[in-house]
Design an enzyme around this catalytic site. Structure first.
Site, mmCIF file in Angstrom:
data_model
loop_
_atom_site.group_PDB
_atom_site.id
_atom_site.type_symbol
_atom_site.label_atom_id
_atom_site.label_comp_id
_atom_site.label_asym_id
_atom_site.label_seq_id
_atom_site.Cartn_x
_atom_site.Cartn_y
_atom_site.Cartn_z
ATOM 1 N N GLY A 89 0.835 -1.192 0.000
ATOM 2 C CA GLY A 89 0.000 0.000 0.000
ATOM 3 C C GLY A 89 0.874 1.247 0.000
ATOM 4 N N ALA A 175 10.801 1.932 6.787
ATOM 5 C CA ALA A 175 12.123 2.434 6.400
ATOM 6 C C ALA A 175 12.468 3.614 7.293
ATOM 7 C CB ALA A 175 12.137 2.850 4.934
ATOM 8 N N CYS A 191 5.714 9.846 -0.402
ATOM 9 C CA CYS A 191 4.411 9.335 0.045
ATOM 10 C C CYS A 191 3.252 10.188 -0.459
ATOM 11 C CB CYS A 191 4.361 9.221 1.573
ATOM 12 S SG CYS A 191 5.636 8.132 2.235
#
Length: 230
Positions: A89, A175, A191
């Site tokens: 996702g 991460a 993102c």
């Protein structure tokens, strides 16, 4: 009962190679769950926690937009970076040297069946890890990941999350920016978020921090939050 998790450190590894290794373990867990449901075995899947570091790479999640990669293929080659569309996702993110990546492959039916809770637990483990290094971090409402100055004038992301799950087995993960070259984030809209910065442990502390210093702490904090041994 405390669950047992197999810890694996891949070290520096090509993103696709690590992804392929994840897929093997992920499939093994799902196949075992299917076999158990058919009463062909009474074994539960083995749980794994993988740590690694990748060469420069950009990855785009299923819900992401290719427009958030701001450079051409030619520039990718020039910067010695690769690019993959993947099955987690989330939107686009960067991985590279100096970033600690964690891939938990967990059968959540051995823990709890709640993906939202799973994501919050991963965030909490990172928050507790950063606290050990005297970095105060938290969450931004409505956004995944871990942030510095989350409620202030300059919120900045220090850890990104993106996961996949099937039959309550997870893959991909988090991460944590320990000491990466933050300039690589300038080539994407991280993102998909346009109004917030990215940071690292080294940037926040004003000194170099090694992955080897952070690994045992993050490993311990993930184990504490999820209540497992390794």
């Amino acid at each position: 009962m405390i669950k047992k998790v197999n810890f694996i450190d891949f070290g520096l590894i090509d993103y696709k190679e690590a992804w392929d290794k994840q897929e093997v373990l992920f499939k093994e867990s799902i196949d075992l769950k299917i076999a158990k449901r058919k009463e062909e075995t009474d074994l539960d899947p083995t749980n794994h926690l993988i740590f690694c570091e990748h060469p420069h790479v950009y990855t785009l999640g299923k819900s992401g937009s290719e427009q958030n990669l701001l450079i051409s293929e030619a520039v990718l080659i020039q910067k010695k970076a690769t690019y993959y569309k993947i099955n987690r996702g989330g939107d686009i993110t960067y991985h590279g040297p100096g970033q600690l990546v964690a891939y938990p492959i967990l059968d959540l039916e051995q823990f709890f069946t709640d993906i939202h809770k799973y994501m919050r637990f991963l965030e909490e483990a990172v928050i507790q890890t950063l606290k050990v290094f005297n970095i105060t971090a938290g969450r931004v409402a409505g956004l995944t990941g871990v942030w510095i100055d989350e409620n202030g004038d300059n919120p900045r992301k220090i850890c990104a999350l993106g996961v996949k799950s099937s039959r309550w087995v997870t893959m991909h993960g988090l991460a944590l920016n320990v000491n990466p070259d933050l300039n690589y984030f300038n080539n994407i809209v991280p993102c998909g978020i346009t109004d917030k910065a990215v940071t690292s442990m080294s940037a926040e502390l004003g000194k170099a921090i090694s992955l080897e210093a952070v690994k045992p702490v993050l490993q311990e904090k993930i184990a504490e939050v999820f209540e497992f041994s390794y």
